[in-house]
Design an enzyme around this catalytic site. Structure first.
Site, PDB file in Angstrom:
ATOM      1  N   LYS A   1       0.816  -1.217   0.000  1.00 37.64           N
ATOM      2  CA  LYS A   1       0.000   0.000   0.000  1.00 37.64           C
ATOM      3  C   LYS A   1       0.852   1.271   0.000  1.00 37.64           C
ATOM      4  CE  LYS A   1      -4.256  -2.017   1.602  1.00 37.64           C
ATOM      5  NZ  LYS A   1      -3.851  -3.448   1.650  1.00 37.64           N
TER       6      LYS A   1
HETATM    7  C1  LIG Z   1      -4.413  -4.523   0.920  1.00 38.86           C
HETATM    8  C2  LIG Z   1      -3.622  -5.757   0.793  1.00 38.86           C
HETATM    9  C3  LIG Z   1      -3.938  -6.756  -0.171  1.00 38.86           C
HETATM   10  C4  LIG Z   1      -5.156  -6.673  -1.065  1.00 38.86           C
HETATM   11  O1  LIG Z   1      -5.066  -5.681  -2.067  1.00 38.86           O
HETATM   12  P1  LIG Z   1      -6.383  -5.104  -2.736  1.00 38.86           P
HETATM   13  O2  LIG Z   1      -5.928  -3.980  -3.601  1.00 38.86           O
HETATM   14  O3  LIG Z   1      -7.273  -4.657  -1.614  1.00 38.86           O
HETATM   15  O4  LIG Z   1      -7.000  -6.215  -3.535  1.00 38.86           O
HETATM   16  C5  LIG Z   1      -3.096  -7.858  -0.258  1.00 38.86           C
HETATM   17  N1  LIG Z   1      -2.031  -8.007   0.553  1.00 38.86           N
HETATM   18  C6  LIG Z   1      -1.705  -7.085   1.488  1.00 38.86           C
HETATM   19  C7  LIG Z   1      -0.532  -7.321   2.360  1.00 38.86           C
HETATM   20  C8  LIG Z   1      -2.478  -5.926   1.643  1.00 38.86           C
HETATM   21  O5  LIG Z   1      -2.140  -5.020   2.591  1.00 38.86           O
END
Ligand SMILES: *Cc1c(COP(=O)(O)O)cnc(C)c1O
Length: 458
Positions: free
Chosen positions: A109
């Protein structure tokens, strides 16, 4: 490039307005008027750094920030990553991993939220205005959002989390940030309570306007845009294969939707493999066309414990061939009855996706076997992607699996998968013993509003 809502009520917005709007005012999601075809540019982008590639791809979607300014924003956003390639590709056995976790909070993120924070700051500077960001987190998003805006003079951030229900590492990542514009609110309640509080505060329109409240949730277009970049970067790192499969551990559908756009822009992805844990609403949709809400199950990959995927509506817009009425109907059915259908046979459905899910047992087994066979440690989210990716990949086509978090963030799952194994990361160790700042509050709208009145920017 201009932006419109998937439900048709908004169109002709510039990039800056799209970023500031977040969720479209008609309740839909903002999408570009068209998807640029960059096929003819792929050869000339071949030797670019991650940052240079990001600037070129983003410039396809942004025409209201000058190129030089965009360059500064991108360079600033990725300066805090601790790998020179930003998102390196590594080979593990007969597949590749794209490591997306070299940012300040060790999860993917950061790639989008570092950029979003800088874009917010830039636009607010220009408008001589300010923003109070309000968000709820069950763990990972909160720290990445905080790291994205800490220290910025025209932004304050208020993050609500359920007291005692985030992991110690996650809580430390949020509460040890010393910057004065960061406010952690530990709510006596559940994550759902935190989300309801946020909803209630955002729907108090006079309050929202007086305090310029904004969100950083995963529907912001700038987040999707920043995530398109690494699909292209990885293809160059793989030495431009004729085609490749990409497996993506999925929750809110933001990450894999960026991959879908990359494919539509001309990147030769063969299949996008959507991988979920036991919260498999999306996997079921891509297998049957039925989008049906279930109960949320807690899993070893908590960032994907999601039943309603906030970015899914963007994909629906393309699946329904740009018909805003049909998108609105589908979403109304889903929100009203908890179920909606798309007929894969009659619509001109594209076959870009394959989908599957795994349970925790399989996830932990994948972690263990990769460690035993290749001495490579992955976090549980990444393991979900690898497991489904290897099950559904196309023979003789390279497989790229996205690695979304550093394993040290999920040491509980790691020690279950590999008893006795201790995993750590220096940036997490450095948080130990640092002073923590959080304000404990009841799950009451009035208390939280009073706190924002006291500390919000005006
Ligand atoms: C948010 C997240 C995901 C999922 O991603 P999306 O864009 O919500 O599909 C997968 N792995 C981790 C570690 C995350 O923080």
């Amino acid at each position: 490039m201009k932006y419109r809502s998937s439900r048709g009520g908004v169109s002709g917005l510039g990039f800056r307005d799209a970023v500031m709007m977040g969720l479209a005012t008609d309740g839909g999601l903002l999408i570009p008027h068209d998807i640029p075809d960059v096929t003819d540019k792929l050869a000339s982008w071949s030797s670019l750094t991650f940052q240079e590639l990001a600037i070129n791809i983003m410039a396809e979607f942004i025409d209201d920030i000058p190129f030089e300014d965009l360059t500064l924003l991108v360079n600033r956003s990725y300066a805090r990553f601790n790998h020179e390639k930003v998102t390196p590709v590594v080979q593990v056995g007969d597949f590749h991993l794209l490591e997306l976790y070299h940012g300040p909070t060790l999860a993917f993120k950061d790639i989008a939220l570092q950029f979003l924070g800088n874009v917010f700051e830039y636009i607010l500077d220009d408008q001589q205005s300010c923003l109070n960001i309000l968000g709820a987190t069950s763990g990972d998003t909160g720290s990445a959002a905080i790291e994205g805006v800490r220290g910025k003079s025209n932004i304050n951030i208020f993050i609500l989390f359920p007291e005692g229900r985030t992991s110690p590492v996650q809580e430390a990542q949020m509460t040890t940030v010393p910057d004065a514009n960061v406010f952690n609110i530990a709510v006596d309640g559940s994550f759902d309570d935190c989300q309801s509080l946020i909803k209630a505060i955002f729907s108090d329109m006079p309050f929202k306007q007086e305090y310029q409240l904004g969100a950083v949730n995963s529907v912001n277009w700038a987040r999707v845009l920043a995530q398109i970049v690494y699909y292209f970067f990885a293809w160059y790192e793989l030495d431009k294969p004729k085609t490749f499969d990409v497996s993506v551990p999925t929750g809110n559908f933001g990450d894999i939707f960026a991959g879908y756009l990359a494919k539509r822009m001309g990147l030769p992805i063969r299949k996008l493999i959507l991988a979920t844990n036991q919260n498999d609403i999306l996997a079921r949709f891509f297998q049957t066309g039925v989008y049906k809400r279930g109960d949320v199950h807690f899993s070893e990959s908590p960032a994907m414990d999601i039943q309603v995927s906030s970015n899914f509506e963007r994909y629906l817009y393309y699946a329904l061939d740009g018909s805003c009425e049909e998108v609105s109907e589908f979403m109304a059915d889903f929100l009203g009855e908890g179920v909606a259908r798309l007929d894969f046979n009659t619509s001109e459905f594209d076959d870009s996706f394959l989908a599957g899910s795994v349970d925790d047992t399989e996830t932990l087994k994948t972690i263990r076997s990769l460690y035993e066979q290749h001495n490579y440690l992955v976090d549980p989210h990444t393991a979900v992607g690898i497991s489904v990716g290897n099950r559904l990949r196309t023979p003789d086509v390279p497989l790229l699996s996205l690695s979304t978090a550093h394993p040290a963030k999920f040491e509980g799952a790691i020690s279950k998968a590999i008893p006795g194994h201790i995993t750590s990361h220096e940036s997490l160790e450095a948080l130990e013993g640092l002073p923590k700042r959080k304000k404990r509050m009841g799950a009451e709208v009035g208390q939280i509003q009073a706190f924002i009145r006291q500390h919000g920017l005006r």
